[in-house]
Design a protein around this motif. Structure first.
Motif, mmCIF file in Angstrom:
data_model
loop_
_atom_site.group_PDB
_atom_site.id
_atom_site.type_symbol
_atom_site.label_atom_id
_atom_site.label_comp_id
_atom_site.label_asym_id
_atom_site.label_seq_id
_atom_site.Cartn_x
_atom_site.Cartn_y
_atom_site.Cartn_z
ATOM 1 N N VAL A 60 -36.197 38.401 57.429
ATOM 2 C CA VAL A 60 -36.466 39.925 57.372
ATOM 3 C C VAL A 60 -34.767 40.477 57.674
ATOM 4 O O VAL A 60 -34.078 39.864 58.863
ATOM 5 N N LEU A 67 -33.778 43.413 59.801
ATOM 6 C CA LEU A 67 -33.837 44.542 60.551
ATOM 7 C C LEU A 67 -32.855 45.232 60.750
ATOM 8 O O LEU A 67 -31.405 44.558 60.628
ATOM 9 N N GLU A 82 -41.128 39.677 62.062
ATOM 10 C CA GLU A 82 -40.167 41.008 62.847
ATOM 11 C C GLU A 82 -40.559 41.189 63.978
ATOM 12 O O GLU A 82 -39.479 41.421 64.766
#
Length: 312
Positions: free
Chosen positions: A286, A288, A268
């Motif tokens: 990921v 976000l 991240e």
């Protein structure tokens, strides 16, 4: 994950520092017809069990390994076709092998990584990143990235086409940022990506972002320009990669993005720093929040790498 993949940290022109997924017949030294420099030992590449569909990648890699590695005396297209046929794949695939099949008495090949160029329900693109050694060229600078196309079939996925990278000739001169990327030890480039930078066709914004990220991270780049599908897989939208306006990273600080043991916080943070370095379009495993509209995304294709695209 593939055997030792997290330990495979090769300089853009270096020799194997450890086994990392991949390649043809293992060997420990040069044969009678080889150069004085022994060819390195290689290992077959294996997908991570947590991958979206490990069988897709394995099939793509098996075909590339069969074409790109052979023992002494078994070079040439005819022998490669026999090896491919033994896998149950179409021998005609060898006709498109290009740089994967140099003229040499023997060769070894190490697949550095296999990442998705795209994966849909019934079709896929797997980008097989590899280094290749032949007698007299045992420095690890040879190799290519192959966009392997597949379709779902029984009993296994079927390889339908090979598209090796075509980086083009080296430019007579390069900007400072390009020379900086090639010299930066914290940026590892496989052969096709290094050739992309040397060609002079990688946008300045990509080069500057790589150098900025290298202040904080050690990166293993998988793809920059060549060896990537021309369009975003499954669409008619041009990809930023062939225009020299994107890069993909498969390993951060020695940790493979696809490995579930890799810190999601690390991935991240890298994605957010890529955005801060100027990327308008950052993809990865990921999901976000924040950023400009549409700046971050995740999907099955980007389960195994971080993508950073640039507009200017």
């Amino acid at each position: 994950m593939g055997l030792g993949r997290r330990e495979l940290l090769l300089g853009s022109g270096g020799l194997l520092a450890g086994a990392a997924g991949c390649a043809g017949p293992a060997r420990t030294g040069a044969g009678p017809a080889s150069s004085a420099v022994p060819l390195p030992t290689t290992t077959p590449w294996r997908p991570d069990r947590a991958d979206v569909d490990p069988a897709v990648k394995l099939r793509a890699v098996q075909v590339v390994e069969a074409i790109g590695a052979w023992p002494a005396g078994q070079g040439g297209a005819a022998a490669a076709k026999r090896r491919v046929a033994a896998l149950g794949a179409a021998p005609s695939l060898v006709d498109a092998a290009g740089p994967l099949l140099p003229t040499a008495d023997e060769a070894v090949l190490q697949v550095v990584d296999a990442q998705y160029g795209g994966i849909l329900a019934d079709s896929a693109s797997v980008l097989v990143v590899c280094r290749q050694w032949t007698p007299g060229h045992a420095t690890g600078t040879s190799g290519t990235t192959v966009d392997v196309r597949l379709r779902r079939a029984r009993p296994r996925w079927e390889v339908t086409a090979l598209h090796p990278a075509r980086p083009g000739a080296a430019a007579p001169s390069l900007p400072d940022a390009a020379r900086g990327v090639l010299a930066e030890r914290r940026i590892t480039l496989p052969p096709a990506a290094a050739a992309d930078v040397r060609s002079g066709h990688v946008h300045e914004s990509v080069l500057r972002a790589l150098l900025r990220l290298a202040i904080t991270y050690r990166m293993y780049v998988s793809v920059i320009r060549s060896g990537h599908p021309r369009d975003v897989f499954g669409t008619d939208r041009p990809s930023d990669h062939p225009r020299g306006r994107a890069f993909d990273v498969w390993q951060i600080d020695g940790h493979a993005v696809v490995d579930p043991a890799t810190s999601r916080r690390l991935v991240e943070r890298f994605m957010r720093d890529a955005a801060a370095a100027g990327s308008y379009n950052v993809g990865g495993p990921v999901r976000l929040s924040g950023g400009a509209a549409g700046q971050f995304f995740t999907d099955a294709t980007h389960h195994d790498h971080v993508h950073a695209g640039f507009t200017t």
